[in-house]
Design a protein around this motif. Structure first.
Motif, mmCIF file in Angstrom:
data_model
loop_
_atom_site.group_PDB
_atom_site.id
_atom_site.type_symbol
_atom_site.label_atom_id
_atom_site.label_comp_id
_atom_site.label_asym_id
_atom_site.label_seq_id
_atom_site.Cartn_x
_atom_site.Cartn_y
_atom_site.Cartn_z
ATOM 1 N N SER A 159 -0.219 10.177 1.334
ATOM 2 C CA SER A 159 -0.971 11.215 0.627
ATOM 3 C C SER A 159 -0.096 11.949 -0.379
ATOM 4 C CB SER A 159 -1.574 12.201 1.623
ATOM 5 O OG SER A 159 -0.559 12.895 2.327
ATOM 6 N N ASN A 160 1.221 11.819 -0.234
ATOM 7 C CA ASN A 160 2.167 12.488 -1.134
ATOM 8 C C ASN A 160 2.807 11.500 -2.109
ATOM 9 O OD1 ASN A 160 3.294 14.979 -1.842
ATOM 10 N ND2 ASN A 160 5.161 14.596 -0.693
ATOM 11 N N PHE A 161 2.174 10.339 -2.284
ATOM 12 C CA PHE A 161 2.753 9.263 -3.092
ATOM 13 C C PHE A 161 3.144 9.733 -4.491
ATOM 14 C CE2 PHE A 161 2.728 5.698 -5.977
ATOM 15 C CZ PHE A 161 3.269 4.635 -5.253
ATOM 16 N N GLU A 162 2.243 10.416 -5.176
ATOM 17 C CA GLU A 162 2.508 10.799 -6.570
ATOM 18 C C GLU A 162 3.662 11.783 -6.693
ATOM 19 O OE1 GLU A 162 -0.985 12.155 -8.513
ATOM 20 O OE2 GLU A 162 -1.967 10.183 -8.488
ATOM 21 N N ALA B 207 -1.020 -2.155 11.110
ATOM 22 C CA ALA B 207 -1.187 -2.577 9.713
ATOM 23 C C ALA B 207 -2.553 -2.218 9.143
ATOM 24 C CB ALA B 207 -0.926 -4.078 9.578
ATOM 25 N N CYS B 208 -3.603 -2.509 9.874
ATOM 26 C CA CYS B 208 -4.962 -2.262 9.355
ATOM 27 C C CYS B 208 -5.190 -0.778 9.098
ATOM 28 C CB CYS B 208 -6.006 -2.806 10.324
ATOM 29 S SG CYS B 208 -6.097 -4.606 10.354
ATOM 30 N N SER B 209 -4.780 0.060 10.044
ATOM 31 C CA SER B 209 -4.987 1.503 9.885
ATOM 32 C C SER B 209 -4.224 2.037 8.678
ATOM 33 C CB SER B 209 -4.539 2.237 11.143
ATOM 34 O OG SER B 209 -5.336 1.871 12.250
ATOM 35 N N ILE B 210 -2.989 1.574 8.489
ATOM 36 C CA ILE B 210 -2.173 2.069 7.382
ATOM 37 C C ILE B 210 -2.708 1.544 6.049
ATOM 38 C CG2 ILE B 210 0.146 2.042 6.366
ATOM 39 C CD1 ILE B 210 1.202 1.858 9.288
ATOM 40 N N CYS B 211 -3.087 0.280 6.006
ATOM 41 C CA CYS B 211 -3.630 -0.282 4.761
ATOM 42 C C CYS B 211 -4.946 0.397 4.392
ATOM 43 C CB CYS B 211 -3.819 -1.782 4.896
ATOM 44 S SG CYS B 211 -2.279 -2.729 4.901
ATOM 45 N N ASP B 212 -5.768 0.691 5.394
ATOM 46 C CA ASP B 212 -7.036 1.385 5.123
ATOM 47 C C ASP B 212 -6.770 2.781 4.568
ATOM 48 O OD1 ASP B 212 -8.460 -0.782 5.993
ATOM 49 O OD2 ASP B 212 -8.964 0.062 7.957
ATOM 50 N N TYR B 213 -5.797 3.473 5.130
ATOM 51 C CA TYR B 213 -5.502 4.822 4.636
ATOM 52 C C TYR B 213 -4.911 4.762 3.228
ATOM 53 C CZ TYR B 213 -4.301 9.727 4.574
ATOM 54 O OH TYR B 213 -4.229 11.059 4.235
ATOM 55 N N ALA B 214 -4.091 3.746 2.967
ATOM 56 C CA ALA B 214 -3.558 3.574 1.613
ATOM 57 C C ALA B 214 -4.705 3.399 0.616
ATOM 58 C CB ALA B 214 -2.614 2.368 1.569
ATOM 59 N N ALA B 215 -5.708 2.624 0.996
ATOM 60 C CA ALA B 215 -6.855 2.417 0.114
ATOM 61 C C ALA B 215 -7.602 3.727 -0.123
ATOM 62 C CB ALA B 215 -7.792 1.373 0.721
ATOM 63 N N GLU B 216 -7.715 4.563 0.906
ATOM 64 C CA GLU B 216 -8.348 5.876 0.743
ATOM 65 C C GLU B 216 -7.586 6.734 -0.264
ATOM 66 O OE1 GLU B 216 -9.055 7.983 4.387
ATOM 67 O OE2 GLU B 216 -9.719 6.171 5.432
ATOM 68 N N CYS B 217 -6.282 6.481 -0.377
ATOM 69 C CA CYS B 217 -5.435 7.226 -1.325
ATOM 70 C C CYS B 217 -5.362 6.520 -2.676
ATOM 71 C CB CYS B 217 -4.031 7.385 -0.750
ATOM 72 S SG CYS B 217 -3.947 8.345 0.772
ATOM 73 N N ASN B 218 -6.213 5.505 -2.876
ATOM 74 C CA ASN B 218 -6.230 4.712 -4.115
ATOM 75 C C ASN B 218 -4.910 4.001 -4.347
ATOM 76 O OD1 ASN B 218 -8.939 5.448 -4.898
ATOM 77 N ND2 ASN B 218 -8.117 7.459 -5.460
ATOM 78 N N LEU B 219 -4.323 3.515 -3.273
ATOM 79 C CA LEU B 219 -3.073 2.763 -3.334
ATOM 80 C C LEU B 219 -3.322 1.338 -2.843
ATOM 81 C CD1 LEU B 219 -0.779 5.512 -1.766
ATOM 82 C CD2 LEU B 219 -0.959 4.932 -4.207
ATOM 83 N N TYR B 220 -2.405 0.456 -3.164
ATOM 84 C CA TYR B 220 -2.545 -0.946 -2.811
ATOM 85 C C TYR B 220 -1.422 -1.330 -1.854
ATOM 86 C CZ TYR B 220 -5.722 -0.852 -6.745
ATOM 87 O OH TYR B 220 -6.741 -0.528 -7.589
ATOM 88 N N ALA B 221 -1.792 -1.951 -0.734
ATOM 89 C CA ALA B 221 -0.822 -2.233 0.324
ATOM 90 C C ALA B 221 -0.827 -3.718 0.682
ATOM 91 C CB ALA B 221 -1.129 -1.396 1.555
ATOM 92 N N ASP C 113 3.112 -8.133 12.531
ATOM 93 C CA ASP C 113 3.127 -7.253 11.368
ATOM 94 C C ASP C 113 4.328 -6.324 11.487
ATOM 95 O OD1 ASP C 113 0.739 -8.383 10.548
ATOM 96 O OD2 ASP C 113 -0.492 -6.837 11.493
ATOM 97 N N ARG C 114 5.134 -6.209 10.400
ATOM 98 C CA ARG C 114 6.366 -5.433 10.525
ATOM 99 C C ARG C 114 6.615 -4.479 9.369
ATOM 100 N NH1 ARG C 114 8.371 -3.695 14.613
ATOM 101 N NH2 ARG C 114 8.007 -5.756 15.517
ATOM 102 N N VAL C 115 6.247 -4.867 8.150
ATOM 103 C CA VAL C 115 6.528 -4.037 6.977
ATOM 104 C C VAL C 115 5.264 -3.908 6.134
ATOM 105 C CG1 VAL C 115 7.829 -3.883 4.804
ATOM 106 C CG2 VAL C 115 8.984 -4.629 6.901
ATOM 107 N N ILE C 116 5.021 -2.692 5.650
ATOM 108 C CA ILE C 116 3.945 -2.449 4.685
ATOM 109 C C ILE C 116 4.579 -2.051 3.362
ATOM 110 C CG2 ILE C 116 2.020 -0.940 4.054
ATOM 111 C CD1 ILE C 116 1.119 -2.703 6.217
ATOM 112 N N VAL C 117 4.150 -2.712 2.293
ATOM 113 C CA VAL C 117 4.623 -2.422 0.941
ATOM 114 C C VAL C 117 3.470 -1.792 0.179
ATOM 115 C CG1 VAL C 117 5.652 -3.389 -1.147
ATOM 116 C CG2 VAL C 117 6.122 -4.461 1.078
ATOM 117 N N VAL C 118 3.715 -0.619 -0.401
ATOM 118 C CA VAL C 118 2.628 0.156 -1.019
ATOM 119 C C VAL C 118 2.970 0.499 -2.466
ATOM 120 C CG1 VAL C 118 1.166 2.200 -0.859
ATOM 121 C CG2 VAL C 118 2.108 1.186 1.231
ATOM 122 N N LYS C 119 2.014 0.250 -3.370
ATOM 123 C CA LYS C 119 2.148 0.609 -4.787
ATOM 124 C C LYS C 119 0.875 1.288 -5.253
ATOM 125 C CE LYS C 119 4.067 -2.123 -7.720
ATOM 126 N NZ LYS C 119 4.351 -3.277 -8.614
#
Length: 274
Positions: A217-220, A238-252, A262-268
């Motif tokens: 949520s503090n990405f910017e 992984a699913c929970s974190i990727c879903d939350y990233a999408a809610e923040c308009n981020l891509y995971a 599942d071990r690492v999540i990469v977010v942009k």
């Protein structure tokens, strides 16, 4: 006590062979590479019995020796830090894969502990500025010792702060974070050796997700426009974190480890290059 007798008595603790030989090298004061050829050498009996008594109490080998190898380097650790694990090297490899040719990288290692992630990347990449951030000042002291050990004395800062309340004007190219991610319910199921590690560095609220959500949520505020966050995660998050990233308009993107967990999540903030 003969080394081979120590090995026999240590068998019941089901330690990885590498940790047994690390204990032997520690007790004999020899290089790890020589320990496996030292089966007939004599260990001081009092020292050997003391180490065995600690193993009986489920003390991790790394806390007995005060060290652990990570990505080919030996790091100082103690009871104030988590013990670096080989699975975390997946995160290192993912960062290097994307930034091996980059210059003037600014990086923050959040929940840095011993500094194993940030200090490793400082030596593997062209990093111009590194921030190590941890809530525990005693853990930061260990990371300072490791920085000194590797002669990293410039372009580095150590920040004692809770990331849940942290604000900064600095923006980074890379954010790496191996946060507490175990839920309170999961904690009860951990091995006794793992429970010897700092509770606050293991357990997190919101089913282990609170730190991921706060950072996403503090990405910017943390990342430059083309910045990337690299998280280590629990096997089922992984699913929970990727879903939350999408809610923040981020891509995971999720990266699996050596045993296909599942071990690492990469977010942009863009699909490009993810």
């Amino acid at each position: 006590m003969i080394v081979k007798s120590f090995i026999k008595r240590a068998e019941k603790y089901n330690l990885p062979v590498s940790q047994v030989y690390d204990l032997i090298s520690f007790m004999l004061g020899i290089d790890y590479s020589k320990a496996k050829y030292a089966h007939n050498k004599e260990i001081d009996n009092e020292k050997a019995e003391y180490v065995l008594s600690l193993l009986e109490k489920r003390e991790p080998a790394a806390y007995i020796t005060g060290r652990r190898e990570f990505y080919g380097r030996e790091f100082i650790i103690n009871h104030n830090t988590l013990i670096p694990r080989v699975e975390t090297e997946i995160l290192i490899e993912e960062v290097i894969k994307r930034y091996r040719r980059a210059e003037n990288i600014e990086l923050i290692d959040i929940c840095s502990g011993s500094g194993a992630i940030g200090l490793t990347l400082m030596q593997e990449l062209n990093i111009s500025f590194l921030t190590l951030l941890d809530i525990d000042d005693k853990a930061l002291e260990v990371s300072k010792q490791n920085a000194d050990k590797f002669n990293i004395t410039k372009n580095i800062e150590f920040v004692c702060s809770d990331i849940l309340n942290y604000t900064t004007k600095q923006k980074y190219d890379i954010v790496v974070c191996n946060p507490p991610y175990i839920s309170e319910n999961e904690y009860d199921l951990l091995q006794e050796e793992v429970k010897k590690e700092p509770y606050h560095a293991l357990v997190a609220d919101d089913n282990g997700l609170i730190f991921y959500k706060k950072i996403l949520s503090n990405f910017e505020n943390l990342c430059k426009s083309n910045g990337i966050i690299f998280f280590e995660i629990g096997a089922y998050q992984a699913c929970s974190i990727c879903d939350y990233a999408a809610e923040c308009n981020l891509y995971a993107e999720c990266v699996k480890d050596y045993i296909n967990n599942d071990r690492v999540i990469v977010v942009k903030n863009s699909k490009r290059g993810i």
